[in-house]
Design an enzyme around this catalytic site. Structure first.
Site, short mmCIF file in Angstrom:
data_model
loop_
_atom_site.label_atom_id
_atom_site.label_comp_id
_atom_site.label_asym_id
_atom_site.label_seq_id
_atom_site.Cartn_x
_atom_site.Cartn_y
_atom_site.Cartn_z
CG ASP B 30 -0.15 -0.05 2.53
OD1 ASP B 30 -0.54 0.66 3.49
OD2 ASP B 30 0.85 -0.80 2.62
NE ARG B 52 1.54 5.20 -9.22
CZ ARG B 52 1.65 6.34 -9.90
NH1 ARG B 52 2.83 6.91 -10.07
NH2 ARG B 52 0.58 6.92 -10.42
CE LYS B 142 -0.66 1.16 6.93
NZ LYS B 142 0.28 0.42 6.12
CD GLU B 183 1.29 0.05 10.56
OE1 GLU B 183 0.43 -0.02 9.66
OE2 GLU B 183 2.51 0.22 10.33
CD GLU B 185 6.65 1.77 12.16
OE1 GLU B 185 5.85 1.97 11.23
OE2 GLU B 185 7.86 1.51 11.97
CE LYS B 225 2.05 -3.26 9.01
NZ LYS B 225 1.85 -3.26 7.54
CB SER B 295 1.26 -6.84 8.03
OG SER B 295 0.80 -5.87 7.10
CE1 TYR B 357 4.81 2.66 6.28
CE2 TYR B 357 3.00 2.75 4.74
CZ TYR B 357 3.82 2.02 5.57
OH TYR B 357 3.65 0.67 5.70
#
Lengths: 353, 357
Positions: B30, B52, B142, B183, B185, B225, B295, B357
């Site tokens: 993603d 892509r 997500k 998630e 993180e 996650k 994941s 990200y």
């Protein structure tokens, strides 16, 4: 052995399948009510005699991993002079100690309470450890009603439990965390489930905030049931709602969950516990008992304060211990010799310890 | 009911459980347009839609790879893309029993007054977007929240903001039929030791699960996650068994048994590191009431990307590299990985300081 290992080892031991806890920590006032129900005078010697009856029941201690004591009892002895603590230890039973000092009302609420006992708690715990105690218990109480439990009551009680637990661990005592939601009321089982989940989530957040090591704790929750004024449901239903509530809130690091019996009869409590252990679902903690009334009711009635009844009373006690031991394994067949009082509801409205 | 049981409840529980199937895991494909641009530029490939599309087609049509996957997380553009002969990606995944998922957050922004801590955006019209994604075939979502370890970080504000954000996102997903992957993180950046990472991870997860409870999220219909618990990036490495021990302990202390599966992010770990750590966790002899799987984004695609290098002629070899990582991680979820699928590329660290990200 270092403190961390000792706490984890004792907590795990209490959760041994086939064993559970006898809650014999009735305060002087509360045990007085029990004794008066069988026309026995509330004097120290009678209180001592009752506990001796329980702790020296032949064959009973093998079904127990712990006994919760009131402070007075921690220092008492058998008639022949043997300290109760030694009797228990020799029987492979860990002595525990009630350390809270009862509840007081929260100002501005509709009869909600918080629990006292934090003052000088560390010093008291140290003394109790020296006297042989290896776990402690602190009862927080919440109720279900139109607007209860309030966020205030939940937070205060969760925080109190967490502070108590942290102090206990520093002193070598495994804290039993007991957030009892009273059964009083006309609510259904779903309501009880929702409240129980909310309360337990708050408790485990508080325990985390206070750096309590979960591997060295135990949980003593209510079972999830309909309110006392509501229609009863089958043990399988109670089992399903209870275990689901626990799956949603109690981390796997907690080694054992030891249910309180609330106002359930001896037989009800055993059947419910048994149904939970038969349930085929994820249960990373053992499910056992920490029963007071639900282990002692028929014993008390059989004894009636008379020396000549001791054997009969001990037989009754052994029956309940064995039944609950089987219930922790999911093998109880409901065939325990039902003595007078085993099916009797023990619910007292708005029960005060 | 403490947990919201809406019309999608049974489906959510079923899908979450399926994603957590032992032997399977998630491919995180993603990457936003900006992020995939960085990947493509590292192999000198232009960041245009057809490239892509070509990369994702390479991954999704790798022979036998999909049997190792229970889900793939997609970026919005990819959800609507097709293979070069016109077959929607979503169909390929569905035909191979891989559940399509969708990244729904819109990146992080700094929280004013903190030392570079962030909160995650994406709430505007989130419900409506989820409905659209559901119609397009997505069945899970997500949302990435980010926390960092520093002398005064993570702050209580950052923890609360991110926990609340995750909970709100999660309930909106469940209202619209998508299993939310939660998630939180905790970045590896820093000189801290593994104990510090463990303490922070436990504090963060405890806050997350309290928030999920407050927001009536149905835990049986969610996945977690998290980061693995490791020393900071500027700290000496430790053995995989140590990482496994600290990670599983942290999870046992905070993640309720009702959660069906935990799918780790790989952070900056190399492909091989990530696989070995996951394997060590599954070998650990301790009670784990949720499945432990993967994941992975970079840790599944790194060598594939390098092998492809944007050239059609390399597709077959690149797909073999991808299959190799998928199989390795599938074995790791069963504690059966015996090592040896490490090429030089698989051992390359993928750590990027302050990774955005």
């Amino acid at each position: 052995m270092n403190l961390v290992d000792e706490l984890a080892k004792n907590a795990a031991y209490i959760g041994t399948p086939g064993k559970g806890i006898l809650a014999a920590d009735e305060s002087t006032g509360t045990i007085g009510k029990r004794l008066s129900s069988i026309n026995v005078e509330n004097v120290e010697d009678n209180r001592r005699a009752l506990r001796e009856l329980l702790f020296t029941t032949p064959g009973a201690l093998q079904y127990l991993s712990g006994v919760i004591l009131f402070e007075e009892t921690l220092y008492q002895k058998t008639a022949s002079g043997k300290p109760f603590v030694d009797v228990l230890k020799e029987g492979g039973v860990l002595p525990g100690i009630k350390v809270d000092k009862g509840t007081v009302e929260l100002n501005g609420t509709n009869g909600e309470t918080f629990t006292q006992g934090l003052d000088g708690l560390a010093q008291r715990c140290q003394k109790y450890y020296e006297a042989g105690a290896r776990f402690a218990k602190w009862r927080a109480v919440l109720k279900i009603s139109a607007n209860e439990p309030t966020e205030l009551a939940i937070q205060e009680n969760a925080n109190g439990l967490a502070m108590y637990a942290a102090i206990c661990q520093q002193c070598g005592l495994v804290p039993i965390v007991e957030p009892e939601i009273l059964v009083d009321g006309s609510h259904d089982i779903k309501k009880c489930a929702a409240v129980t989940e909310r309360v337990l989530a708050a408790c485990y957040k508080a325990l985390n905030d206070h750096h309590v090591m979960l591997e060295g704790t135990l949980l003593k929750p209510n079972m999830v049931t309909p309110g006392s004024d509501s229609l009863k449901v089958a043990p399988e239903v109670i089992a399903e709602y209870t275990v689901r509530a626990l799956q949603r809130t109690v981390p796997a690091a907690v080694p054992a969950i030891v249910f309180l019996s609330g106002g359930q009869s001896e037989e009800e409590a055993t059947l419910n516990l048994n149904a939970m252990n038969k349930l085929q679902t994820k249960k990373p903690w053992s499910l056992s008992f920490s029963f007071g009334r639900a282990l002692q009711q028929s014993t008390l009635k059989a004894w009636a304060g008379k020396e000549e009844n001791v054997k009969k009373a001990q037989d009754a006690f052994l029956v309940r211990c064995k039944a609950n031991s089987e219930a922790t394994l999911g093998t109880y067949k409901g065939d325990a010799k039902i003595s007078e009082g085993a099916a009797e509801s023990l619910h007292v409205k708005d029960y005060k310890y | 009911m403490s947990a919201f049981v809406g019309k999608y409840a049974e489906e959510l529980i079923k899908n979450a459980k399926y994603i957590a199937t032992p032997g399977k895991g998630i491919l995180a494909a993603d990457e936003s347009t900006g992020t995939i641009g960085k990947r493509l530029s590292s192999i000198n490939v232009e960041n245009i839609e057809s490239n892509r599309q070509a990369l994702r087609e390479l991954l999704f049509t790798s022979p036998n790879a999909l049997s190792c996957l229970s889900g793939v997380i997609l970026f919005e553009e990819t959800l609507y893309q097709k293979t070069s002969d016109g077959k929607p990606f979503v169909e390929i995944l569905e035909e191979n029993n891989v559940i399509p998922g969708i990244k729904v957050d819109k990146g992080t922004v700094e929280i004013a007054g903190t030392n570079g801590e962030t909160t995650t955006q994406g709430f505007d019209s989130l419900g409506a977007r989820c409905q659209q994604y559901y119609k397009a075939g997505a069945r899970f979502a997500k949302w990435r929240a980010v926390l960092k370890i520093g002398p005064n970080e993570p702050s209580e504000l950052a923890i609360q903001q991110n926990a609340q954000g995750l909970a709100r996102y999660a309930i909106i997903c469940q209202e619209n039929g998508l299993v939310p992957i939660v998630e939180p993180e905790v970045l590896t950046d820093g000189p801290h030791d593994i104990k510090k990472c463990a303490a922070v991870t436990e504090t963060v997860l405890a806050a997350v699960y309290k928030a999920l409870n407050d927001h009536h999220v149905l835990l049986e219909g969610t996945l977690l996650k998290p980061n693995m618990v490791t020393p900071g990036s500027d700290s000496p490495k430790v053995a995989q068994e140590v990482i496994a021990q600290y990670t599983v302990t942290a999870l046992r202390r905070t993640v309720p048994p009702a959660v069906p599966g935990i799918v780790f992010l790989s952070g900056g770990q190399s492909e091989e590191e990530a696989t070995q750590n996951l394997d060590a966790m599954n070998k650990l002899e301790v009670l784990k009431p949720w499945t432990l799987s993967f994941s992975f984004g970079r840790a599944l695609q790194q060598s594939t990307l390098k092998t492809w290098a944007g050239k059609k002629a390399n597709v077959g070899k690149a797909q073999e590299a991808f299959l190799s990582r998928c199989k390795a991680n599938s074995e790791a979820t069963l504690g059966k990985y015996s090592g040896g699928s490490a090429g030089g590329l698989a051992s390359e660290s993928l750590f990027v300081k302050g990774y955005k990200y």
